[in-house]
Design an enzyme around this catalytic site. Structure first.
Site, PDB file in Angstrom:
ATOM      1  N   LYS A 183      -3.854   6.164  -3.821  1.00  0.00           N
ATOM      2  CA  LYS A 183      -5.254   6.703  -3.646  1.00  0.00           C
ATOM      3  C   LYS A 183      -5.215   7.816  -3.851  1.00  0.00           C
ATOM      4  CE  LYS A 183      -3.505   5.191   1.381  1.00  0.00           C
ATOM      5  NZ  LYS A 183      -1.934   4.033   1.499  1.00  0.00           N
ATOM      6  N   TYR A 199       3.053  10.532   0.884  1.00  0.00           N
ATOM      7  CA  TYR A 199       3.595   9.731   1.113  1.00  0.00           C
ATOM      8  C   TYR A 199       5.456   9.971   0.453  1.00  0.00           C
ATOM      9  CZ  TYR A 199       0.191   6.366   3.232  1.00  0.00           C
ATOM     10  OH  TYR A 199      -0.738   6.421   4.511  1.00  0.00           O
ATOM     11  N   ASP A 210       1.108  -1.165  -0.247  1.00  0.00           N
ATOM     12  CA  ASP A 210      -0.317  -0.003  -0.076  1.00  0.00           C
ATOM     13  C   ASP A 210       0.919   1.027   0.269  1.00  0.00           C
ATOM     14  OD1 ASP A 210      -2.970   1.186  -0.075  1.00  0.00           O
ATOM     15  OD2 ASP A 210      -1.243   2.002   2.409  1.00  0.00           O
TER      16      ASP A 210
END
Length: 347
Positions: A84, A57, A52
């Site tokens: 995401k 990030y 994930d």
């Protein structure tokens, strides 16, 4: 209780242990390219089949690093990858502050919230490019909720329902993604969203752990009723459930220094684990998987050593008496299922 037969058929089966890739995006501290590559390589070699990540990030850094390794180790795209949407990355001066939004020495971009139709489509396309994948397996709307947005939550939520959610549905219907859902830090917004939209999966970070299980009261029953799988992120509650209260100060919980009440509760958890010679981190990692709606747990891993440690924690044999002691001490929700040899999901 076994609700697996009612899970969304569009969501691929998820392995119990996944790889959380926020750390290789330089979360809180720099991680070298070599360490990041070694972490992903070690995870895949150890049999971890689900990874994930998110544009947030390291502002693209985690996705780029993950994609570079998977291009070599998984050219057939057999591994599962989630990322995401909800932020777009805007270029900034390369000389920007070395620590921004919790990421050190990240890529020269600024994450800007955008839950619109066009924003989600742009985010998806850019993530696919950084990851080098033909398809994203799980696409999650990132960080909806009042904890992140405060008074702006209503506007962002409405923008998502009116635009971003429609984009995610289209991508799933076209086969560009296999499943859609939410990636959030609060279960309340999941219930709110499920009242307006249909999801296959929810990645819930930090809200179903040894420290807190309020998701059992309303959210998990709603997931069971609607066939929504849950991925548990942040099983260590920002680290305090790894080394407990004996680690170096400050002790972090929920991304902030831990309050006294949390530290006291962790001390009680530690004491129980000590009585049965079980690492606190092993209990924290295995506990969420006992619930039938929880499909996977995805701790963050920054290097190969952490991958090896995580595998060892997953393989630790935990005597049933520990769970009985925790329940007797009032440290578990009365309705919280606990791992048993018959219910433990094979990693």
């Amino acid at each position: 209780m076994d609700s697996s037969s009612s899970f969304s058929p569009t969501c691929p089966p998820l392995p119990p242990l996944g790889f959380g890739a926020a750390a290789i995006g330089n979360l809180y501290q720099p991680v070298t390219e070599a360490s990041a590559r070694a972490a992903v390589t070690a995870a895949v070699t150890a049999g971890i089949r689900y990874l994930d990540t998110a544009p947030h990030y390291g502002f693209g850094l985690s996705e780029s690093r993950l994609g570079a390794v998977l291009a070599e180790l998984d050219p057939g795209e057999e591994l599962l990858v989630s990322t995401k949407v909800g932020r777009v990355l805007v270029p900034v001066d390369a000389g920007a502050s070395p620590m921004r939004h919790g990421f050190a020495d990240a890529a020269p971009y600024e994450p800007v919230f955008d839950y619109s139709y066009d924003g989600v489509m742009r985010s998806y396309a850019e993530s696919r490019r950084r990851l080098g994948r033909k398809r994203i397996d799980l696409l999650l709307a990132h960080d909806l909720g009042t904890a992140t947005h405060g008074d702006d939550h209503t506007a962002h939520f409405r923008r998502f329902l009116d635009g971003g959610y429609r984009a995610m549905r289209e991508l799933r219907d076209q086969g560009a993604v296999r499943a859609i859902g939410l990636g959030v830090n609060e279960w309340q917004v999941c219930l709110e969203a499920m009242g307006h939209a249909d999801f296959d999966v929810v990645l819930l970070a930090g809200r179903y752990t040894l420290l807190e299980q309020t998701a059992l009261d309303a959210f998990f029953p709603a997931c069971a009723a609607r066939g929504v799988r849950v991925i548990v992120g942040g099983p260590y509650n920002s680290g305090i459930l790894v080394n407990g209260t004996r680690g170096a100060a400050p002790l972090y919980y929920n991304y902030e220094p831990a309050p006294a009440a949390i530290i006291d509760r962790v001390r009680r958890l530690e004491a129980a684990c000590d009585r049965f010679d079980v690492p606190l981190a092993a209990a924290a990692l295995q506990f969420p998987l006992a619930h039938p709606v929880v499909a996977s747990v995805i701790p963050g891993m920054a290097d190969a050593a952490q991958v090896a440690q995580t595998r060892a924690l997953m393989d630790t044999v935990i005597p049933p008496e520990l769970w009985q002691a925790l329940r007797a001490d009032g440290l578990l929700h009365p309705d919280a299922p606990v791992p048993t040899p018959n219910t433990t999901k094979a990693a």
